[in-house]
Write an enzyme that holds these catalytic residues in place. Sequence first.
Site, PDB file in Angstrom:
ATOM      1  N   SER A 155       6.207  24.717  37.426  1.00 12.26           N
ATOM      2  CA  SER A 155       7.452  23.931  37.610  1.00 12.26           C
ATOM      3  C   SER A 155       8.717  24.773  37.434  1.00 12.26           C
ATOM      4  CB  SER A 155       7.469  22.651  36.763  1.00 12.26           C
ATOM      5  OG  SER A 155       7.441  22.922  35.392  1.00 12.26           O
ATOM      6  N   ASN A 171       5.271  23.865  31.753  1.00 10.08           N
ATOM      7  CA  ASN A 171       6.658  24.218  32.132  1.00 10.08           C
ATOM      8  C   ASN A 171       6.970  25.701  31.870  1.00 10.08           C
ATOM      9  OD1 ASN A 171      10.077  23.268  31.241  1.00 10.08           O
ATOM     10  ND2 ASN A 171       9.253  23.570  33.270  1.00 10.08           N
ATOM     11  N   CYS A 178       4.877  28.139  34.109  1.00  6.41           N
ATOM     12  CA  CYS A 178       4.403  28.823  35.328  1.00  6.41           C
ATOM     13  C   CYS A 178       4.912  28.148  36.599  1.00  6.41           C
ATOM     14  CB  CYS A 178       2.884  28.883  35.358  1.00  6.41           C
ATOM     15  SG  CYS A 178       2.142  29.748  33.962  1.00  6.41           S
ATOM     16  N   ASP A 223      -3.154  25.964  38.969  1.00  5.85           N
ATOM     17  CA  ASP A 223      -2.534  26.495  37.753  1.00  5.85           C
ATOM     18  C   ASP A 223      -2.817  27.993  37.629  1.00  5.85           C
ATOM     19  OD1 ASP A 223      -1.615  26.999  35.233  1.00  5.85           O
ATOM     20  OD2 ASP A 223      -2.415  25.144  34.386  1.00  5.85           O
TER      21      ASP A 223
END
Length: 159
Positions: free
Chosen positions: A15, A11, A13, A124
């Site tokens: 979202s 929480n 990067c 990611d």
Amino acid sequence: MIRVLFICLGNICRSPMAHAVFRDMVEKRGLTDQILVESAGIGNWHVGEPPHRGTRSILDENGISYAGIHSRQVTRDELPNFDYVVAMDSENMKAIKRLGLAPSNRVFRLLDIVPQSVEKDVPDPYYDGRFDVVYDLVQKGCAKLLRRIEMDLARSEQS
Ligand code: 4NP
């Protein structure tokens, strides 16, 4: 009120980027009173921190506010409160399942609703720094999600 929760691992990067981008789209469509947007992480390593520098930087470049967005960890109890639980990748989906929510038409990955996207996981950027790639995917997914929710809203107004 339609409630949307974006979920990634940390929480910081992906979202929070989706949270800010989607909140901006909702504001621009004048739907702030009808759509609530939140984000949370599977892990608790960054609780209380603002979005990652890479996320802030690309949001700044695009004039999108991330005011008030800080990392928090998702809780099992809150999940039933959301109409849409939108994960960034398959690992997040597995974790959400462990918390008790099975994949469905309201629990899915952001790119599951983008038919043109071959890539179904938002990668990611925490390790490779490719926040620009994430931003493009997040934009595409959020645009689709908004269209879908607007159809839900139109349907519920008719009934
Ligand atoms: P995110 O990226 O899930 O997009 O916020 C990550 C942030 C932090 C870590 C991993 C991924 N971490 O291991 O701390």
